[in-house]
Design a protein around this motif. Structure first.
Motif, PDB file in Angstrom:
ATOM      1  N   ILE B  73       0.805  -1.221   0.000  1.00 30.50           N
ATOM      2  CA  ILE B  73       0.000   0.000   0.000  1.00 30.50           C
ATOM      3  C   ILE B  73       0.835   1.267   0.000  1.00 30.50           C
ATOM      4  O   ILE B  73       0.300   2.353  -0.192  1.00 30.50           O
ATOM      5  N   TRP B  74       2.172   1.166   0.171  1.00 34.12           N
ATOM      6  CA  TRP B  74       2.914   2.424   0.355  1.00 34.12           C
ATOM      7  C   TRP B  74       2.749   3.415  -0.794  1.00 34.12           C
ATOM      8  O   TRP B  74       2.653   4.623  -0.546  1.00 34.12           O
ATOM      9  N   PRO B  75       2.696   2.957  -2.081  1.00 35.71           N
ATOM     10  CA  PRO B  75       2.514   3.980  -3.124  1.00 35.71           C
ATOM     11  C   PRO B  75       1.193   4.724  -2.987  1.00 35.71           C
ATOM     12  O   PRO B  75       1.122   5.920  -3.285  1.00 35.71           O
ATOM     13  N   ILE B  76       0.151   4.036  -2.510  1.00 37.17           N
ATOM     14  CA  ILE B  76      -1.128   4.707  -2.300  1.00 37.17           C
ATOM     15  C   ILE B  76      -0.970   5.792  -1.236  1.00 37.17           C
ATOM     16  O   ILE B  76      -1.479   6.909  -1.388  1.00 37.17           O
ATOM     17  N   TYR B 223       0.098  14.520 -10.048  1.00 28.89           N
ATOM     18  CA  TYR B 223      -0.089  13.441 -11.013  1.00 28.89           C
ATOM     19  C   TYR B 223      -0.049  12.067 -10.338  1.00 28.89           C
ATOM     20  O   TYR B 223      -0.244  11.043 -10.978  1.00 28.89           O
ATOM     21  N   ALA B 224       0.222  12.047  -9.035  1.00 21.11           N
ATOM     22  CA  ALA B 224       0.416  10.773  -8.335  1.00 21.11           C
ATOM     23  C   ALA B 224      -0.773   9.834  -8.508  1.00 21.11           C
ATOM     24  O   ALA B 224      -0.619   8.656  -8.847  1.00 21.11           O
ATOM     25  N   MET B 225      -1.976  10.382  -8.308  1.00 16.77           N
ATOM     26  CA  MET B 225      -3.169   9.531  -8.362  1.00 16.77           C
ATOM     27  C   MET B 225      -3.386   8.945  -9.757  1.00 16.77           C
ATOM     28  O   MET B 225      -3.712   7.772  -9.903  1.00 16.77           O
ATOM     29  N   ILE B 226      -3.174   9.773 -10.780  1.00 18.09           N
ATOM     30  CA  ILE B 226      -3.402   9.293 -12.151  1.00 18.09           C
ATOM     31  C   ILE B 226      -2.414   8.189 -12.484  1.00 18.09           C
ATOM     32  O   ILE B 226      -2.781   7.136 -13.010  1.00 18.09           O
ATOM     33  N   ALA B 227      -1.132   8.432 -12.156  1.00 12.63           N
ATOM     34  CA  ALA B 227      -0.109   7.415 -12.430  1.00 12.63           C
ATOM     35  C   ALA B 227      -0.473   6.109 -11.746  1.00 12.63           C
ATOM     36  O   ALA B 227      -0.341   5.021 -12.318  1.00 12.63           O
ATOM     37  N   MET B 228      -0.981   6.221 -10.530  1.00 11.73           N
ATOM     38  CA  MET B 228      -1.331   5.023  -9.791  1.00 11.73           C
ATOM     39  C   MET B 228      -2.502   4.303 -10.422  1.00 11.73           C
ATOM     40  O   MET B 228      -2.505   3.083 -10.542  1.00 11.73           O
ATOM     41  N   PHE B 229      -3.492   5.046 -10.845  1.00 15.68           N
ATOM     42  CA  PHE B 229      -4.650   4.398 -11.465  1.00 15.68           C
ATOM     43  C   PHE B 229      -4.261   3.733 -12.778  1.00 15.68           C
ATOM     44  O   PHE B 229      -4.793   2.680 -13.135  1.00 15.68           O
ATOM     45  N   ILE B 230      -3.337   4.337 -13.508  1.00 13.89           N
ATOM     46  CA  ILE B 230      -2.868   3.711 -14.743  1.00 13.89           C
ATOM     47  C   ILE B 230      -2.251   2.352 -14.426  1.00 13.89           C
ATOM     48  O   ILE B 230      -2.558   1.336 -15.069  1.00 13.89           O
ATOM     49  N   CYS B 231      -1.408   2.321 -13.408  1.00 14.51           N
ATOM     50  CA  CYS B 231      -0.743   1.064 -13.058  1.00 14.51           C
ATOM     51  C   CYS B 231      -1.745   0.040 -12.524  1.00 14.51           C
ATOM     52  O   CYS B 231      -1.689  -1.147 -12.865  1.00 14.51           O
ATOM     53  N   LEU B 232      -2.683   0.497 -11.713  1.00 14.67           N
ATOM     54  CA  LEU B 232      -3.680  -0.427 -11.162  1.00 14.67           C
ATOM     55  C   LEU B 232      -4.550  -1.006 -12.271  1.00 14.67           C
ATOM     56  O   LEU B 232      -4.957  -2.167 -12.222  1.00 14.67           O
ATOM     57  N   LEU B 233      -4.813  -0.175 -13.280  1.00 13.22           N
ATOM     58  CA  LEU B 233      -5.576  -0.673 -14.435  1.00 13.22           C
ATOM     59  C   LEU B 233      -4.782  -1.737 -15.184  1.00 13.22           C
ATOM     60  O   LEU B 233      -5.327  -2.769 -15.578  1.00 13.22           O
ATOM     61  N   VAL B 234      -3.482  -1.501 -15.349  1.00 15.28           N
ATOM     62  CA  VAL B 234      -2.633  -2.482 -16.022  1.00 15.28           C
ATOM     63  C   VAL B 234      -2.664  -3.817 -15.272  1.00 15.28           C
ATOM     64  O   VAL B 234      -2.746  -4.878 -15.879  1.00 15.28           O
ATOM     65  N   PHE B 235      -2.635  -3.753 -13.945  1.00 14.53           N
ATOM     66  CA  PHE B 235      -2.692  -4.977 -13.142  1.00 14.53           C
ATOM     67  C   PHE B 235      -3.961  -5.783 -13.427  1.00 14.53           C
ATOM     68  O   PHE B 235      -3.986  -6.993 -13.261  1.00 14.53           O
ATOM     69  N   GLN B 236      -5.020  -5.097 -13.788  1.00 12.19           N
ATOM     70  CA  GLN B 236      -6.310  -5.782 -13.983  1.00 12.19           C
ATOM     71  C   GLN B 236      -6.441  -6.425 -15.355  1.00 12.19           C
ATOM     72  O   GLN B 236      -7.330  -7.229 -15.580  1.00 12.19           O
ATOM     73  N   LEU B 237      -5.575  -6.033 -16.293  1.00  8.98           N
ATOM     74  CA  LEU B 237      -5.729  -6.519 -17.671  1.00  8.98           C
ATOM     75  C   LEU B 237      -5.104  -7.907 -17.812  1.00  8.98           C
ATOM     76  O   LEU B 237      -4.025  -8.071 -18.359  1.00  8.98           O
ATOM     77  N   ASN B 238      -5.817  -8.912 -17.307  1.00  8.22           N
ATOM     78  CA  ASN B 238      -5.254 -10.252 -17.274  1.00  8.22           C
ATOM     79  C   ASN B 238      -5.772 -11.143 -18.393  1.00  8.22           C
ATOM     80  O   ASN B 238      -5.671 -12.363 -18.305  1.00  8.22           O
TER      81      ASN B 238
END
Lengths: 108, 297
Positions: B73-76, B223-238
């Protein structure tokens, strides 16, 4: 602190808590229909996409389409970093750095 | 807290006191924690663990869920800081003190909901109107909670209720990506979510007190939140079906965002995206040839 403010805040807390709590409390004991389960499995990706993409490509109030925001331009290299590193921390730092540079260099 | 690591001897305390044993640290903590309680059968070392608090604490130490939760959770938490500071500044401008902000953040814990509420308070809206708006804005957490319930079937309801307190977009995204990539116990999810909550409460209060002196755009923190959401979205693309659902949700969400004010577009987009994905999946399964089952996607 005024009591009206406390009532407001506790009311806000209650109406935020109930939608978070009810499904987790009740659905965790029920066997859900498989169709619902499959649908819920697709919810995370859908929420994230529905949250992120409109933010990047719309602007203003009322919102209109806009493809010239620095947020959108920086999103592509950030996406590459995310795909490449698969690390939340690195993506965060890279995205922040690139956005900061874009502002500094005055590209936008 | 971090010296209670699963590695034991690598922990900070063990580094300073090389002779110390992890087990004894646990016993000391439990003795402290259990002082007000009763020990059922004195004389047996294991009795410390009979007490629930002590047992839970030992379990959590041994499984290292605090460390695992913090690592996830630290990046959040980092991302929350600029957002929380910004909220604090705004709230302070609307006439809320640090104490007011503390109560709102700790009882409500909803980023966008709180921003909207503060602007409504500033505009002099009624209590009922603010509550109704908060309810509508946070209704999307209903979907997230339902989605998490699939993973935590049959778990302790008390702990699930605790987890429910901390469900927001970010904690939900981190928890689901961990759940999908493997072992992610409920305890670790609660710890991770709680740490995000603590970071949010702390940063909003700090923003209310000191926010006036901080430039909001320093180092690209906005930009922290946007960058994080981009990465979290990538995690979901399985798989293909997730990509299709995401695209459908993006299109539907954008159309909804252009049509309706506020942030109802998130719910509209999510429901549309998941439904399109499910429909396609069902159709593909009925055709049966090019898709054999859920795992193929």
């Amino acid at each position: 602190m005024s009591s009206e403010y406390m009532i407001l805040v506790m009311g806000m807390g209650l109406v935020s808590f109930i939608p978070r709590w009810i499904p987790l409390f009740f659905l965790s004991r029920k066997k859900m229909p498989p169709l619902l389960e499959e649908w819920l499995d697709l919810i995370p990706v859908s929420i994230l996409a529905a949250l992120l993409v409109p933010y990047l490509i719309t602007a203003g109030e009322p919102r209109v389409l806009s493809f010239t925001q620095p947020e959108l331009a920086v999103a592509f290299p950030t996406l590459l970093v995310a795909l490449w590193t698969r690390s939340l921390g690195l993506t965060l730092l890279a995205g922040m750095g690139m956005f900061w540079l874009a502002g500094k260099t005055g590209w936008f | 807290m971090f010296w209670i690591s699963p590695e034991g001897h690598n922990g900070m305390l063990s580094r300073f006191y090389p002779g110390i044993q992890k087990r004894w640290i646990c016993v000391v903590i439990q003795m402290l924690a259990c002082l007000p309680g009763k020990i059922k059968e004195p004389g047996n070392e294991e009795d410390f663990f009979i007490l629930n608090l002590g047992k839970n604490m030992r379990d959590s130490i041994e499984k290292g869920i605090w460390v695992r939760g913090a690592k996830a959770i630290w990046p959040i938490c980092v991302g929350y800081f600029p957002l929380g500071l910004a909220f604090g500044v705004l709230a302070e401008k609307a006439g809320l003190s640090g104490m007011h902000i503390f109560f709102m953040s700790s009882l409500v814990f909803a980023g966008s909901g709180q921003f909207i509420a503060v602007s409504m308070i500033d505009a002099g809206a009624s209590v009922l109107a603010v509550m109704m708006t908060t309810f509508m804005v946070n209704l999307r957490h209903l979907l997230m909670s339902s989605s998490l319930a699939v993973w935590y079937r049959g778990q302790s309801r008390r702990r699930l209720s605790l987890l429910a307190c901390f469900i927001v977009d970010e904690t939900f995204a981190v928890n689901t990506s961990r759940l999908k990539s493997g072992d992610w116990p409920l305890g670790a999810a609660i710890v991770a979510s709680f740490l995000a909550y603590a970071a949010w409460v702390g940063s909003t209060v700090l923003g209310g007190i000191f926010g006036r002196f901080i430039a909001p755009s320093a180092f690209g923190i906005d930009y922290a939140m946007i960058a994080m959401f981009i990465c979290l979205l990538v995690f979901q693309l399985n798989g293909l079906i997730y990509i299709i659902s995401g695209l459908a949700a993006a299109v539907a969400g954008t159309i909804a965002a252009l049509w309706i004010p506020g942030n109802a577009f998130i719910v509209v987009g999510a429901v549309a995206g998941a439904s399109v994905g499910l429909l396609l999946k069902r159709m593909a399964r009925m055709q049966g040839e090019w898709v054999k089952g859920k795992d193929e996607f």
